[in-house]
Design a protein around this motif. Structure first.
Motif, PDB file in Angstrom:
ATOM      1  N   PHE A 143       0.822  -1.207   0.000  1.00 58.86           N
ATOM      2  CA  PHE A 143       0.000   0.000   0.000  1.00 58.86           C
ATOM      3  C   PHE A 143       0.859   1.260   0.000  1.00 58.86           C
ATOM      4  CE2 PHE A 143      -1.710   3.351   2.745  1.00 58.86           C
ATOM      5  CZ  PHE A 143      -2.820   3.732   2.010  1.00 58.86           C
ATOM      6  N   GLU A 144       1.894   1.277   0.854  1.00 56.30           N
ATOM      7  CA  GLU A 144       2.753   2.455   0.956  1.00 56.30           C
ATOM      8  C   GLU A 144       3.512   2.700  -0.346  1.00 56.30           C
ATOM      9  OE1 GLU A 144       2.800   4.624   3.225  1.00 56.30           O
ATOM     10  OE2 GLU A 144       1.667   3.628   4.809  1.00 56.30           O
ATOM     11  N   ILE A 145       4.011   1.642  -0.964  1.00 52.23           N
ATOM     12  CA  ILE A 145       4.741   1.805  -2.221  1.00 52.23           C
ATOM     13  C   ILE A 145       3.816   2.328  -3.314  1.00 52.23           C
ATOM     14  CG2 ILE A 145       6.010   0.593  -4.027  1.00 52.23           C
ATOM     15  CD1 ILE A 145       7.042  -1.334  -1.891  1.00 52.23           C
ATOM     16  N   ARG A 146       2.614   1.755  -3.375  1.00 49.43           N
ATOM     17  CA  ARG A 146       1.678   2.193  -4.414  1.00 49.43           C
ATOM     18  C   ARG A 146       1.274   3.660  -4.202  1.00 49.43           C
ATOM     19  NH1 ARG A 146       1.076   3.085  -8.810  1.00 49.43           N
ATOM     20  NH2 ARG A 146      -0.974   3.380  -9.726  1.00 49.43           N
ATOM     21  N   SER A 148       3.031   5.959  -2.819  1.00 49.54           N
ATOM     22  CA  SER A 148       4.169   6.791  -3.178  1.00 49.54           C
ATOM     23  C   SER A 148       4.284   6.943  -4.691  1.00 49.54           C
ATOM     24  CB  SER A 148       5.454   6.189  -2.606  1.00 49.54           C
ATOM     25  OG  SER A 148       6.580   6.963  -2.947  1.00 49.54           O
ATOM     26  N   LEU A 149       4.042   5.853  -5.440  1.00 48.37           N
ATOM     27  CA  LEU A 149       4.145   5.905  -6.893  1.00 48.37           C
ATOM     28  C   LEU A 149       3.074   6.800  -7.508  1.00 48.37           C
ATOM     29  CD1 LEU A 149       5.028   2.226  -7.838  1.00 48.37           C
ATOM     30  CD2 LEU A 149       6.407   4.271  -8.290  1.00 48.37           C
ATOM     31  N   ALA A 192       8.714   3.402 -12.825  1.00 47.64           N
ATOM     32  CA  ALA A 192       9.308   4.442 -11.984  1.00 47.64           C
ATOM     33  C   ALA A 192       9.645   3.926 -10.592  1.00 47.64           C
ATOM     34  CB  ALA A 192       8.361   5.635 -11.880  1.00 47.64           C
ATOM     35  N   LEU A 193       9.719   2.598 -10.410  1.00 48.13           N
ATOM     36  CA  LEU A 193       9.995   1.999  -9.102  1.00 48.13           C
ATOM     37  C   LEU A 193      11.338   1.286  -9.143  1.00 48.13           C
ATOM     38  CD1 LEU A 193       9.169   1.167  -6.228  1.00 48.13           C
ATOM     39  CD2 LEU A 193       7.971  -0.799  -7.234  1.00 48.13           C
ATOM     40  N   TRP A 257      12.158  12.645  -6.426  1.00 48.87           N
ATOM     41  CA  TRP A 257      11.880  11.236  -6.112  1.00 48.87           C
ATOM     42  C   TRP A 257      11.368  11.127  -4.676  1.00 48.87           C
ATOM     43  CZ3 TRP A 257      13.125   6.647  -8.989  1.00 48.87           C
ATOM     44  CH2 TRP A 257      13.657   6.896 -10.256  1.00 48.87           C
ATOM     45  N   ASN A 258      10.454  10.196  -4.466  1.00 47.75           N
ATOM     46  CA  ASN A 258      10.115   9.755  -3.114  1.00 47.75           C
ATOM     47  C   ASN A 258      11.056   8.623  -2.736  1.00 47.75           C
ATOM     48  OD1 ASN A 258       8.000  11.524  -2.700  1.00 47.75           O
ATOM     49  ND2 ASN A 258       6.433  10.087  -3.388  1.00 47.75           N
TER      50      ASN A 258
END
Length: 621
Positions: A143-146, A148-149, A192-193, A257-258
């Motif tokens: 969830f956190e990665i998504r 952030s993207l 972008a990950l 970037w995050n």
């Protein structure tokens, strides 16, 4: 009207009238009072801002939120406790401006464990117990990665504890990588990950010099390339600093970037004093959020236990550094006397992470995800919300502790009890004959003088802060102080009475009422036979402990107070019988026969110790 005006065309007359009106307005504006120079206003504001920045340079970094907006409050200030009432009115006004009393730090998002991972989430806290352990934590991470993207390109840094105790958790996370990145990919492109894998122990390990996009390579790196660290040293904060420095400007030419850092550990880390605040500062400047997948801190304890399985299948629980949850020690370490084993009490948790890692997560907008609780009692999170630890910097808390004598004395005594363990006294004594009874009593009395000296020191040091006790506003500090005072007084009463009972029995041994009795046991009793001073101390101890139970129900402090009160403060002798060692059930024998049996039993035990295998070499975790 003149002839010239009469002969003037209509447009000319209109022009003259308008010019006349404009001339009048011109003079009105010209003669009104002048406004203040706007340049001077700008200068005043800039100077004030500059003075404030210089004045509060020590805590300026703590005023900056995760989004870089200097007007917003960080997580640590959200958890800030209110300054004690002992301040002067002016001090109170200033402190209220700098550290306003707001809701304790309990707000952060928690992912829905079922269904769409993009669904709305509930607000819970800076430490959150995750259902389904590592599996649930990885869902939260997806969830956190998504999230952030959705905002911008994202660099994910996985930072693993390289100690042996993390083998199982590292493997479980590697097994879930495919699922996590698949969940992220289902909601959009992952072009972008990028991901980095690093590990730490006594030294840092960077396992992916260049960030990866290949998920399979990521999993393989975690499973095969992390070198186990057997030093027992956990330099997590120093390693985090190196990573922040290395990737601070990574691909900066491609835009902002995050950065997300996921620390995987079961301990608190050893190098927080050197690097914690610097890491927080670097993380804020680089817009990096920290999350920790870890174990709950042990309430009021520095040491916790993790399950360890040896190569031959033998299972043991080994000590690791897991607490405490607060910046300063505030729980006295005293044994419980006259009652059943207290190992579960010593391993309970209030469902908070250790202070330094939780502060790092809270300050950077992340969260400490508790995937493993202790084996002790559990507490209602809604009740414990009022007792949240203070996550402000140590230096800020230290200043407040110094200003309140009760807090300062509590921290001093708590640290003293960490350094000076009190042994649990022997409560059973052999009475096969008077000589053996006196010998056992003499051995039991040897440490009592030292214990009584330590207890007096604890009491005197804590009593120095009694006058400031009522100035404490925070529930957590109130409960901790009252519990400490109650337990120390109760312990003094018990040990004083214990020593007196032994002295009387040694001088004049009691006679058994039953023919087959050959043992004496000291058991807790309501009668306090050690004089009026100790009876008064007992009443005071009970007053403090009952106040903890009444004012702080459902908390670890109340549980400890109840446990202390469950054992009476006086003593009485109870007789019983047991077979003399090596006698095949005989409980009575002549003095010569008893001496022969005991000598034979001691020789047998020595032989068994010689035959015993070499003690296991316990790994450093």
């Amino acid at each position: 009207m003149t002839q010239a005006m009469k002969d003037m065309p209509a447009w000319g007359i209109s022009l003259v009238i308008n010019l006349s009106i404009l001339a009048i307005f011109h003079f009105v504006v010209y003669h009104r009072p002048a406004e203040l120079d706007k340049t001077s206003i700008t200068s005043i504001v800039d100077d004030s801002a500059h003075e404030e920045e210089l004045r509060f340079s020590e805590t300026a970094m703590d005023q900056v939120g995760t989004d870089g907006d200097a007007s917003s409050l960080t997580q640590s200030l959200s958890a800030a406790t209110v300054v004690g009432k002992e301040d002067t009115p002016l001090d109170e006004q200033v402190e209220e401006i700098l550290n306003p009393q707001i809701r304790p730090l309990t707000d952060s998002m928690v992912i829905e464990q079922q269904g769409d991972i993009s669904a709305s989430v509930d607000v819970k806290g800076s430490s959150e117990k995750i259902e389904r352990g590592v599996e649930g934590a990885m869902d939260r991470i997806a969830f956190e990665i998504r999230s952030s993207l959705r905002d911008r390109k994202t660099l994910v840094i996985w930072l693993f504890d390289a100690s042996s105790s993390l083998n199982e958790r590292r493997s479980a996370i590697a097994n879930r990588f495919d699922n996590v990145y698949r969940q992220v990919g289902e909601m959009g492109s992952t072009d972008a990950l990028y991901s980095v894998v690093a590990a730490y122990g006594s030294t840092p390990q960077l396992l992916t010099p260049e960030p990866l996009q290949d998920i399979k390579e990521l999993s393989t790196t975690v499973r095969e390339k992390i070198q186990e660290d057997k030093s027992g040293v956990e330099n997590v904060f120093g390693t985090a600093k190196l990573l922040l420095d290395k990737y601070r400007n990574w691909h900066k030419h491609k835009g902002p970037w995050n950065k997300l850092v996921f620390i995987v550990t079961d301990e608190r880390g050893d190098d927080a004093p050197q690097y914690l605040e610097e890491v927080i500062s670097l993380a804020k400047r680089s817009q990096t959020r920290f999350f920790t997948i870890g174990n709950a801190a042990i309430f009021g304890q520095q040491k916790g236990y993790v399950k360890w399985t040896y190569d031959d299948g033998f299972v043991d629980y080994l000590q690791v550094d897991q607490g405490p949850e607060s910046a300063f020690p505030d729980g006295v370490q005293l044994p419980f006397i006259g009652s059943q084993s207290d190992w579960r009490i010593k391993q309970m948790s209030a469902s908070y992470g250790p202070y330094a890692l939780t502060r790092l997560c809270a300050e950077t907008g992340g969260m400490f995800l508790i995937t493993q609780e202790s084996r002790g009692p559990k507490f209602d999170a809604a009740v414990m919300r009022e007792y949240s630890p203070d996550y402000r910097p140590v230096r800020v808390q230290a200043d407040e502790v110094k200003r309140n004598a009760a807090k300062a004395s509590l921290v001093t005594v708590a640290q003293m009890t960490y350094d000076d363990d009190l042994p649990v006294p022997d409560l059973t004594f052999r009475a096969y004959n008077d000589n053996i009874l006196r010998t056992d009593i003499g051995e039991a009395q040897k440490p009592v003088a030292e214990i009584d000296y330590k207890l007096r020191r604890f009491y005197e040091a804590l009593s120095a802060g009694k006058e400031d006790r009522d100035k404490i506003r925070e529930s957590r500090w109130q409960a901790a102080f009252d519990l400490a005072m109650g337990r120390i007084l109760a312990m003094r009463v018990r040990y004083f009475g214990y020593n007196q009972m032994l002295a009387n029995m040694k001088v004049s041994p009691k006679s058994f009422e039953k023919e087959d009795s050959n043992m004496w046991r000291l058991v807790p009793d309501d009668d306090i036979l050690s004089g009026p001073e100790m009876r008064k101390a007992a009443a005071t101890a009970q007053e403090y402990l009952k106040r903890v139970i009444d004012d702080h129900p459902g908390t670890p402090w109340a549980l400890l107070a109840e446990r202390e009160l469950s054992s009476k403060l006086g003593w009485s002798w109870h007789e019983f019988s047991q077979p003399i060692p090596g006698s095949d059930g005989v409980t009575r024998a002549s003095d010569e026969e008893v001496a022969r049996l005991l000598l034979a039993e001691e020789e047998r035990r020595q032989m068994e110790r010689k035959k015993a295998s070499k003690p296991r070499d316990k790994p450093k975790l």
